[in-house]
Each structure stands twice: as structure tokens, then as C-alpha cells.
Motif scaffolding. Structure first.
Motif, PDB file in Angstrom:
ATOM      1  N   TYR A 241     -50.341 -28.268  25.406  1.00 52.37           N
ATOM      2  CA  TYR A 241     -49.611 -27.252  24.734  1.00 52.37           C
ATOM      3  C   TYR A 241     -48.064 -27.181  24.452  1.00 52.37           C
ATOM      4  CZ  TYR A 241     -48.415 -22.376  23.074  1.00 52.37           C
ATOM      5  OH  TYR A 241     -48.034 -21.068  22.415  1.00 52.37           O
ATOM      6  N   GLU A 242     -47.605 -27.446  25.712  1.00 53.74           N
ATOM      7  CA  GLU A 242     -46.266 -27.311  25.788  1.00 53.74           C
ATOM      8  C   GLU A 242     -45.686 -28.720  25.180  1.00 53.74           C
ATOM      9  OE1 GLU A 242     -45.394 -25.083  30.155  1.00 53.74           O
ATOM     10  OE2 GLU A 242     -46.476 -27.072  30.169  1.00 53.74           O
ATOM     11  N   THR A 243     -46.114 -29.880  25.193  1.00 54.30           N
ATOM     12  CA  THR A 243     -45.814 -30.996  24.443  1.00 54.30           C
ATOM     13  C   THR A 243     -45.649 -30.684  23.069  1.00 54.30           C
ATOM     14  OG1 THR A 243     -46.816 -32.569  26.260  1.00 54.30           O
ATOM     15  CG2 THR A 243     -46.382 -33.368  23.937  1.00 54.30           C
ATOM     16  N   LEU A 244     -46.661 -29.774  22.418  1.00 57.37           N
ATOM     17  CA  LEU A 244     -46.550 -29.795  21.163  1.00 57.37           C
ATOM     18  C   LEU A 244     -45.605 -28.954  20.769  1.00 57.37           C
ATOM     19  CD1 LEU A 244     -50.634 -29.126  20.502  1.00 57.37           C
ATOM     20  CD2 LEU A 244     -49.092 -30.950  19.367  1.00 57.37           C
ATOM     21  N   ALA A 255     -42.639 -15.526  22.526  1.00 56.26           N
ATOM     22  CA  ALA A 255     -44.071 -15.391  22.669  1.00 56.26           C
ATOM     23  C   ALA A 255     -44.904 -16.688  22.831  1.00 56.26           C
ATOM     24  CB  ALA A 255     -44.759 -14.664  21.483  1.00 56.26           C
ATOM     25  N   LEU A 256     -44.489 -17.712  22.197  1.00 59.96           N
ATOM     26  CA  LEU A 256     -45.147 -19.175  22.167  1.00 59.96           C
ATOM     27  C   LEU A 256     -44.938 -19.537  23.525  1.00 59.96           C
ATOM     28  CD1 LEU A 256     -44.649 -20.657  18.640  1.00 59.96           C
ATOM     29  CD2 LEU A 256     -46.658 -19.335  19.546  1.00 59.96           C
ATOM     30  N   GLU A 257     -43.721 -19.519  24.078  1.00 59.28           N
ATOM     31  CA  GLU A 257     -43.195 -19.790  25.500  1.00 59.28           C
ATOM     32  C   GLU A 257     -44.066 -19.270  26.366  1.00 59.28           C
ATOM     33  OE1 GLU A 257     -38.783 -19.901  25.398  1.00 59.28           O
ATOM     34  OE2 GLU A 257     -38.920 -21.958  25.233  1.00 59.28           O
ATOM     35  N   ARG A 258     -44.079 -18.049  26.253  1.00 62.13           N
ATOM     36  CA  ARG A 258     -44.860 -16.982  27.256  1.00 62.13           C
ATOM     37  C   ARG A 258     -46.380 -17.566  27.259  1.00 62.13           C
ATOM     38  NH1 ARG A 258     -43.002 -11.111  26.586  1.00 62.13           N
ATOM     39  NH2 ARG A 258     -44.606 -10.787  28.679  1.00 62.13           N
ATOM     40  N   ILE A 259     -46.801 -17.777  25.978  1.00 65.27           N
ATOM     41  CA  ILE A 259     -48.312 -18.221  26.068  1.00 65.27           C
ATOM     42  C   ILE A 259     -48.253 -19.659  26.558  1.00 65.27           C
ATOM     43  CG2 ILE A 259     -49.906 -18.939  24.603  1.00 65.27           C
ATOM     44  CD1 ILE A 259     -49.273 -16.800  22.733  1.00 65.27           C
ATOM     45  N   GLY A 260     -47.402 -20.390  26.424  1.00 65.76           N
ATOM     46  CA  GLY A 260     -47.429 -21.901  27.250  1.00 65.76           C
ATOM     47  C   GLY A 260     -47.401 -21.680  28.680  1.00 65.76           C
TER      48      GLY A 260
END
Length: 318
Positions: A241-244, A255-260
């Protein structure tokens, strides 16, 4: 960076009858790693954290009918600073955790407890880090020991999990990845579900997903993710996920970073995330109930949509 000789003192006095307030103060100071110079006199390295924490505690003391004073302190003798630093030495706490981690044998852990045990160790590490105002080699060794144990556990419980690649990440144009077929291992779990959600919501809304038994089933032209040899997988310290996120320039979305961070913790361990147990339980329930992977992804997308909205209550998540 914290100064070597700038400190903050909280001097607090509570009425004898305020036993509950006294206990709350003690617990709060312990949780933040403040040192006790003597009864009612507490010390922290000067900085934004100390100012916020000690100021809030001073307000609580006054609200409970006590007296509180906040002072900046600079030792007259520079050697005194070195002595005060020793009050914040967390090496013994790290050593105890490292010893337990290195003695752990995940092959003997009951299958139903592996995740819980590993996460408990990571939480203990995070609690020590929270009180470690002068981090050093002990913190690094503790982190490394936990990562080694986490890797051993993953190899034992999920032998098909991808091995991290050290390849440099390339920034990719989203326009070149629209309307594609994406492939990953069947019966997806947290990283694969979150990655597929991210692909569907932020990279390729027209994506078609294929669930494969082995990497060899990934056909030419398909974009594989989260398996060895896949186009997108674990890279260095990043989970898929973090690679994407990094590959498509999505790291600026808070928000996407926190989900990461949540996905990283649930997939390979690391810093605990408050929402992780709830999301893990929700996904586990869906995975047990839904045997069709397309339906599982649809349901998981609803979970991650809700999480993203919760993490950005005032922002559009379209």
C-alpha cells in the motif's frame, strides 16, 4: 532538537483530600516520561511537548483546588544537566523488552494469539518510546529486534508474503495505469485489500482485479501487486500500500498516509495505530463471511471509505 541544558519544571501541590486528582497527575506524568526531582517537583526537557503537557497538568491541578507553577530551568553547573539526563534513561526498559523479544519463539505461540502477542510487544515498545526524550542506540536495537521477530512470524504464518525489494521507487503517471487488469493473491488480507481499495479509488477507477493462486498465474499485461516479482510490492520499509502511495505521488494526502500507517502496523508491525484493532476485526469478520474475493473487496472498500472520511471529516474524499 531539544537543548541539552534547557528544562521545564512543574511544581504542584494538591489538597490532601484530592487522592483521585493526585493519582491522575501521577499517571499522566508517568505516561509522558516526566522525572520526579522530589515530591511535587517534576522535570521534562524543554520543548513544545513539555510546554503542552505540563501546562495542561498545571491547569488540572488548579481546577482540583491545588497550586501549580511552571518554570524554565537552566542548571548553574553544566554537569547537572548530564545528571538530569540520566533520570530519563530508558535503556533498562528497552533491555527488558529486547530480552523478551529475542527469547520469543513464535512457532510455539497458539495460532489464535500470534497477532495479539506481536501487537502487544509493539505497544510496549511505543509506550517506552513515548517516554524516551533522548533516544539512542537502545531504541534502535529494540526496533530492530521487533522487526526481526515480526519477519520470523510472517514467514511462519504467511509463507507466501512477499520479501521486501530494495529497488528505487519511480514516480509514475496515473494516466498510464487506467483501465488495467490488476492481479494479486487470492483471499486478500489487509495490505492487499487496502492496496486494491487505493487502486480503485485513487489510481484506476476502471480497474479489473484478478485473484491468483500463484505468481506464475499473473499473465502478461496484468499489473501484479503484493507478491514476489510483482510490479508493486514491499519496497524497503514500505508495505505494498505504501509503495503505491509513493509511486503515484499520493503521500501528500494526510488521510491516505494515516491509513498507510495502519496497514503497515497490521501487516508487518511497527508503531501501533489507534484504529487498527477495530479495522482488523471488521476485515477479519468480512473475510470469514465472504468467500468470493470480489465481494470481499467491495465490502472492504466500504470499510476503508468510512475510515478515510473519519480521518478527513472536513475534506472531500471524492
Amino acid at each position: 532538537m531539544l537543548s541539552n541544558d534547557q528544562w521545564m519544571l512543574l511544581i504542584a501541590s494538591l489538597p490532601t483530600a484530592q487522592t483521585a486528582a493526585r493519582m491522575r497527575l501521577w499517571r499522566a506524568l508517568k505516561a509522558t516520561g516526566a522525572a520526579t526531582l522530589r515530591d511535587g517537583v517534576y522535570l521534562m526537557p524543554d520543548g513544545a511537548l513539555a510546554a503542552d503537557v505540563l501546562s495542561a497538568l498545571a491547569d488540572e491541578v488548579r481546577q482540583a483546588g491545588g497550586d501549580a507553577w511552571l518554570l524554565s530551568a537552566v542548571p548553574a553547573d553544566p554537569q547537572e544537566s548530564a545528571g538530569w539526563r540520566q533520570l530519563f534513561d530508558r535503556s533498562a526498559d528497552y533491555a527488558e523488552l529486547i530480552s523478551e523479544v529475542r527469547d520469543a519463539d513464535p512457532s510455539t505461540w497458539p495460532a489464535s494469539q500470534t497477532t495479539r502477542r506481536m501487537q502487544a510487544l509493539w505497544r510496549r515498545h511505543a509506550q517506552i518510546v513515548q517516554t524516551d526524550h533522548f533516544p539512542g542506540e537502545s531504541q534502535r536495537q529494540s526496533q530492530a529486534a521487533l522487526e526481526t521477530l515480526q519477519t520470523a512470524l510472517l514467514r511462519l504464518t504467511s509463507p507466501d508474503e512477499p520479501h521486501p525489494s530494495e529497488a528505487a521507487l519511480e514516480r509514475l503517471p496515473v494516466a498510464d495505469y487506467v483501465g488495467r487488469t490488476w492481479a494479486t493473491r487470492r483471499r486478500p488480507w489487509v495490505d492487499r485489500l487496502a492496496s486494491a481499495w487505493l487502486i480503485r479509488r485513487c489510481i484506476d477507477p476502471q480497474a479489473t482485479f484478478r485473484w491468483i493462486e500463484t505468481p506464475e498465474q499473473c499473465q502478461a499485461g496484468w499489473l501484479g501487486f503484493d507478491f514476489d516479482g510483482a510490479h508493486f510490492s514491499h519496497t524497503g520499509p514500505r508495505v505494498t500500500y505504501e509503495t503505491l502511495l509513493a509511486s503515484f505521488g499520493l503521500e501528500g494526502d494526510a488521510a491516505l498516509e494515516r491509513i498507510g500507517a495502519l496497514v503497515h502496523f497490521l501487516d508487518v508491525g511497527g508503531v501501533p495505530v489507534a484504529q487498527a484493532p477495530g479495522i482488523e476485526a471488521a476485515l477479519a469478520g468480512l473475510r470469514e463471511h465472504l468467500t468470493d474475493d470480489d465481494r470481499l473487496l467491495d465490502a472492504a472498500c466500504a470499510v476503508f471509505d468510512g475510515l478515510r472520511r473519519a480521518l478527513t471529516p472536513s475534506e472531500s474524499t471524492a
